[in-house]
Design an enzyme around this catalytic site. Structure first.
Site, PDB file in Angstrom:
ATOM      1  N   THR A 260      28.564  -2.271 -31.524  1.00  0.00           N
ATOM      2  CA  THR A 260      28.428  -2.690 -30.125  1.00  0.00           C
ATOM      3  C   THR A 260      28.604  -1.459 -29.271  1.00  0.00           C
ATOM      4  OG1 THR A 260      30.026  -4.314 -30.874  1.00  0.00           O
ATOM      5  CG2 THR A 260      29.047  -4.663 -28.727  1.00  0.00           C
ATOM      6  N   LYS A 262      27.436   0.736 -25.507  1.00  0.00           N
ATOM      7  CA  LYS A 262      27.342   0.480 -24.082  1.00  0.00           C
ATOM      8  C   LYS A 262      26.002  -0.155 -23.729  1.00  0.00           C
ATOM      9  CE  LYS A 262      28.000   3.910 -21.331  1.00  0.00           C
ATOM     10  NZ  LYS A 262      28.408   4.737 -20.201  1.00  0.00           N
ATOM     11  N   SER A 264      23.597  -1.141 -26.182  1.00  0.00           N
ATOM     12  CA  SER A 264      22.948  -1.955 -27.202  1.00  0.00           C
ATOM     13  C   SER A 264      23.947  -2.553 -28.180  1.00  0.00           C
ATOM     14  CB  SER A 264      21.948  -1.100 -27.978  1.00  0.00           C
ATOM     15  OG  SER A 264      22.643  -0.211 -28.818  1.00  0.00           O
ATOM     16  N   VAL A 265      23.475  -3.609 -28.833  1.00  0.00           N
ATOM     17  CA  VAL A 265      24.228  -4.196 -29.931  1.00  0.00           C
ATOM     18  C   VAL A 265      23.316  -4.139 -31.144  1.00  0.00           C
ATOM     19  CG1 VAL A 265      25.488  -6.222 -30.720  1.00  0.00           C
ATOM     20  CG2 VAL A 265      25.249  -5.803 -28.287  1.00  0.00           C
ATOM     21  N   ASP A 404      19.903  13.172 -27.190  1.00  0.00           N
ATOM     22  CA  ASP A 404      21.263  12.657 -27.429  1.00  0.00           C
ATOM     23  C   ASP A 404      21.643  12.976 -28.871  1.00  0.00           C
ATOM     24  OD1 ASP A 404      23.682  11.480 -26.932  1.00  0.00           O
ATOM     25  OD2 ASP A 404      22.975   9.421 -27.130  1.00  0.00           O
TER      26      ASP A 404
HETATM   27  P1  ADP Z   1      23.641   3.208 -29.239  1.00  0.00           P
HETATM   28  O1  ADP Z   1      22.725   3.477 -28.087  1.00  0.00           O
HETATM   29  O2  ADP Z   1      24.487   2.009 -29.042  1.00  0.00           O
HETATM   30  O3  ADP Z   1      24.411   4.421 -29.675  1.00  0.00           O
HETATM   31  P2  ADP Z   1      22.337   3.424 -31.820  1.00  0.00           P
HETATM   32  O4  ADP Z   1      20.883   3.346 -32.051  1.00  0.00           O
HETATM   33  O5  ADP Z   1      22.973   4.760 -31.963  1.00  0.00           O
HETATM   34  O6  ADP Z   1      22.653   2.767 -30.415  1.00  0.00           O
HETATM   35  O7  ADP Z   1      23.026   2.413 -32.812  1.00  0.00           O
HETATM   36  C1  ADP Z   1      24.422   2.220 -32.830  1.00  0.00           C
HETATM   37  C2  ADP Z   1      24.961   2.248 -34.247  1.00  0.00           C
HETATM   38  O8  ADP Z   1      24.348   1.235 -35.027  1.00  0.00           O
HETATM   39  C3  ADP Z   1      24.662   3.545 -34.965  1.00  0.00           C
HETATM   40  O9  ADP Z   1      25.661   4.489 -34.756  1.00  0.00           O
HETATM   41  C4  ADP Z   1      24.606   3.121 -36.414  1.00  0.00           C
HETATM   42  O10 ADP Z   1      25.899   3.092 -36.971  1.00  0.00           O
HETATM   43  C5  ADP Z   1      24.080   1.713 -36.336  1.00  0.00           C
HETATM   44  N1  ADP Z   1      22.630   1.681 -36.553  1.00  0.00           N
HETATM   45  C6  ADP Z   1      21.659   1.745 -35.628  1.00  0.00           C
HETATM   46  N2  ADP Z   1      20.430   1.704 -36.183  1.00  0.00           N
HETATM   47  C7  ADP Z   1      20.640   1.604 -37.510  1.00  0.00           C
HETATM   48  C8  ADP Z   1      19.772   1.508 -38.658  1.00  0.00           C
HETATM   49  N3  ADP Z   1      18.443   1.493 -38.525  1.00  0.00           N
HETATM   50  N4  ADP Z   1      20.332   1.419 -39.864  1.00  0.00           N
HETATM   51  C9  ADP Z   1      21.677   1.418 -40.012  1.00  0.00           C
HETATM   52  N5  ADP Z   1      22.537   1.502 -38.991  1.00  0.00           N
HETATM   53  C10 ADP Z   1      22.044   1.590 -37.749  1.00  0.00           C
END
Ligand code: ADP
Ligand code: MN
Length: 515
Positions: A260, A262, A264-265, A404
C-alpha cells in the site's frame, strides 16, 4: 426510491405515528426482544459484530487471510454493492428518459433547453462509454513525442506600433509565470499560473531557488511516509472492476495485498484464461490500483501537464481521468521497456485505473526490493553493471528517464534486477528530464558505493555515460547548473523554433557498458 429507508415501522402500535409522538416523528422503536440469556449469548454477540462489520464495508478490505475475490463470492458478498449497482442502473434509465424528453422538446429548434442539471448520473461519475477510451485496445502510445506548437520564427508578433517582441517585459513576465509550472510538483505556486501574472526575472529566480531546496527537503520526508501503515484499500467501484476481471476468468483469484503506497495499492492474483487465444495470462499477476482519492495525485499533475506529449489532452480531462492516465502511462512505459528487453513486469491488461501485469516473484511472495536483499559482492557488482546497462537502454532505446529510480523500485529476482514503478517516467526532453536523470544517477551511485562496489562511477560520470552528454563540471553545483542550462536552452528552442534540440536524444553515441 427515497422512501425505502423510511417505510413505516410495521409495529407502530395503534393510530398513526404522527399522533402519538414528538413532532419529529416516532423514534424508531424496533425493539429487539430477547431474554437476558440471549443478550449474554455468544451467538448474538457474533451477529451484532457481523452486522457492524457489514455496515463498515467498503471502507475496509480484509487482505491478510486468504483470497478475497474468487469466482464463488462474486455477486452476493455485499448488499451495498448490489444496491449501488441497481441505483446506478436506475439512474441511467432515468437519464436516458430525460434525454429523450429533452430531444422531443427541443426538436430542430435553434434555441434549446438543457436538462443537464436534472440528470442523476453526473457526467463526472459517469461510466458510460461515450467519454470512455479503452486504452487497452490501443496499440498506439499517445505519450510518444509529437510536434509541439510553433511560435513564429521571426521572434515577434503583430504589426506596426502593435508589434511585440519576445524581449517585451510583459511577455517575459508572463513566460516566467508559466515557467513556475516547471517547479517540482509538490511546490505550491498558488493561482498565479491561471492569472495574468508577470514575474520579473529577479523574483522568478529567487522563487526557483526556493523551489529546488523544497524539492530536496520533501524528497527526504516522502521516503519515511511511504512506508506507513496500510489504509483504505479499494473503493466499491474498483472492487467491481476487480470482480469483473475474476468473473471474466482472466484472473482466477485475487489473493491479497502486497503493498500500500501513497499513490497505489498492489495486489497479488493468480492468472486465469485469456479470452484471446493467442494471449497467455501469466500464472501469477500483480494488480496495481492507482488510488482514486485525488489528493496525492493533484500534486503530481505537473509531471504530466508539463509533459508536452500530454498537453493537449490534459486540459480536457477531469481528475479521475488524469489518474487513469497515470495507469496508462505506466502501461506504455512498461511496453517500451519490454520491447527493449529490459527486465520488467509484462503488461496483461489495463482497465481504467487498474493495471494488471506479470508478478515478479513466486508463490505469492514478491521479489525483494534491492534495498531489502543482501547480495554477495559478486552479485552486487553484477547488479550494478546490469543497472548501468538498463539505464542506457532506457534512455537510448526507450527514450525514457525512469525519474524515480532507486533501490526501492528495483527488485532482485532470478539472479537479476527488475525495474518497476514507471508511471512517472518521462522522455529526456521533458523540461525536467535531465534533472530527474541526475537524481536517478545519484541514487544508483550512492547505493552501490555504500554496497562496496569499487568500480562504481560517480553520479556525474554515470549521468554522462547514460545520456551521452559530456558535461565536464567537476562538482555537483556546477554540474547541476549546466543541466539546468541545457534544459532551459531546450525549452527556449521549443518556444522559438517549435522543436526540441536533438542533443538530448541519440546524437552522441554513449558507450554502452556491457559487463
Ligand atoms: P508505488 O508507486 O506505490 O511505489 P510500485 O509500482 O513501486 O508502486 O509498487 C509498490 C510495491 O509493490 C513494490 O515495491 C513491489 O514490492 C510491489 N510490486 C509492484 N509491482 C510488482 C510486480 N509486478 N511484481 C511483484 N511485486 C510488485
Ligand atoms: Mn515504488
Amino acid at each position: 426510491m427515497d422512501s425505502v429507508g423510511v417505510a413505516a415501522a410495521p409495529d407502530a402500535g395503534p393510530g398513526p405515528a404522527w399522533q402519538s409522538k414528538c413532532p419529529w416523528g416516532a423514534p424508531n422503536t424496533t425493539s429487539i426482544s430477547c431474554s437476558l440469556a440471549d443478550v449474554m449469548s455468544e451467538q448474538l454477540a457474533k451477529e451484532l459484530q457481523l452486522e457492524e462489520e457489514n455496515a463498515a464495508f467498503p471502507e475496509v478490505v480484509a487482505v491478510a487471510e486468504g483470497p478475497f475475490i474468487t469466482g464463488e463470492n462474486i455477486d452476493t458478498s455485499s448488499d451495498l454493492m448490489l444496491a449501488q449497482m441497481l441505483q446506478m442502473e436506475f439512474d441511467r434509465e432515468y437519464d436516458a428518459q430525460l434525454r429523450r424528453e429533452e430531444k422531443k422538446i427541443n426538436g430542430d429548434s435553434k434555441v434549446s433547453i438543457s436538462f443537464e442539471n436534472y440528470r442523476k448520473v453526473h457526467p463526472y461519475d459517469s461510466d458510460s462509454s461515450e467519454d470512455e477510451v479503452d486504452w487497452q485496445d490501443t496499440r498506439h502510445d499517445p505519450y510518444r513525442a509529437d510536434k509541439p506548437t510553433t511560435t513564429p520564427r521571426r521572434g515577434f508578433i503583430g504589426k506596426g506600433k502593435d508589434i511585440t517582441t519576445k524581449h517585451d517585459e510583459v511577455v517575459c513576465g508572463r513566460k516566467n509565470t508559466a515557467r513556475m509550472e516547471n517547479f517540482a510538483p509538490e511546490f505550491q505556486v498558488g493561482d498565479g499560473i491561471g492569472m495574468d501574472l508577470k514575474l520579473s526575472n529577479q523574483v522568478f529566480n529567487a522563487l526557483k531557488q526556493h523551489a529546488y531546496s523544497e524539492e530536496r527537503r520533501s524528497a527526504r520526508l516522502h521516503e519515511k511516509k511511504e512506508h506507513s501503515t496500510a489504509e483504505k484499500a479499494v473503493d466499491p467501484k474498483t472492487r467491481l472492476l476487480l470482480y469483473k476481471m475474476v468473473n471474466a476468468g482472466m484472473l482466477e483469484t485475487i489473493t491479497g495485498c502486497i503493498s500500500t503506497g501513497k499513490e497505489s495499492v498492489v495486489f497479488h492474483a493468480y492468472g486465469g484464461k485469456s479470452a484471446a487465444e493467442d494471449k497467455v495470462i501469466p500464472p501469477e499477476c500483480a494488480i496495481k490500483v492507482f488510488k482514486t482519492t485525488l489528493n496525492e495525485f493533484k500534486n503530481r499533475d505537473k509531471y504530466i501537464k508539463d509533459d508536452y506529449r500530454f498537453k493537449d489532452r490534459f486540459s480536457k480531462l477531469n481528475p479521475r481521468k488524469i489518474i487513469r492516465m497515470w495507469a496508462e502511462k505506466e502501461m506504455h512505459n512498461l511496453t517500451r521497456m519490454q520491447n527493449a528487453g529490459i527486465p520488467c513486469p509484462e503488461v496483461v491488461t489495463l482497465k481504467k485505473h487498474v493495471l494488471v501485469m506479470s508478478f515478479i516473484g513466486q508463490d505469492q511472495v514478491p521479489a525483494p526490493k534491492l534495498k531489502d536483499v543482501t547480495l554477495n559482492s559478486e552479485d552486487m557488482k553484477k547488479a550494478y553493471y546490469q543497472i548501468l546497462h538498463m539505464m542506457q537502454q532506457l534512455y537510448k532505446e526507450c527514450n525514457l528517464v525512469h525519474a524515480d529510480l532507486s533501490e526501492y523500485n528495483m527488485l532482485w529476482h532470478d539472479g537479476k534486477v527488475w525495474l518497476i514503478d514507471v508511471s512517472q517516467s518521462v522522455e529526456p526532453t521533458h523540461p525536467h528530464g535531465l534533472e530527474f536523470l541526475f537524481r536517478d544517477c545519484r541514487n544508483v551511485s550512492q547505493f552501490f558505493q555504500k554496497g562496496g562496489v569499487a568500480e562504481v562511477l560517480n553520479e556525474r560520470e554515470l549521468f554522462n555515460a547514460v545520456s551521452g552528454l559530456n558535461i565536464t563540471a567537476d562538482n555537483e553545483v556546477d554540474f547541476q547548473a549546466e543541466i539546468e542550462a541545457l534544459e532551459k536552452m531546450n525549452e527556449d528552442h521549443v518556444q522559438n523554433h517549435g522543436k526540441k534540440l536533438s542533443m538530448f536524444s541519440s546524437d552522441g553515441d554513449p558507450p554502452i557498458y556491457d559487463e
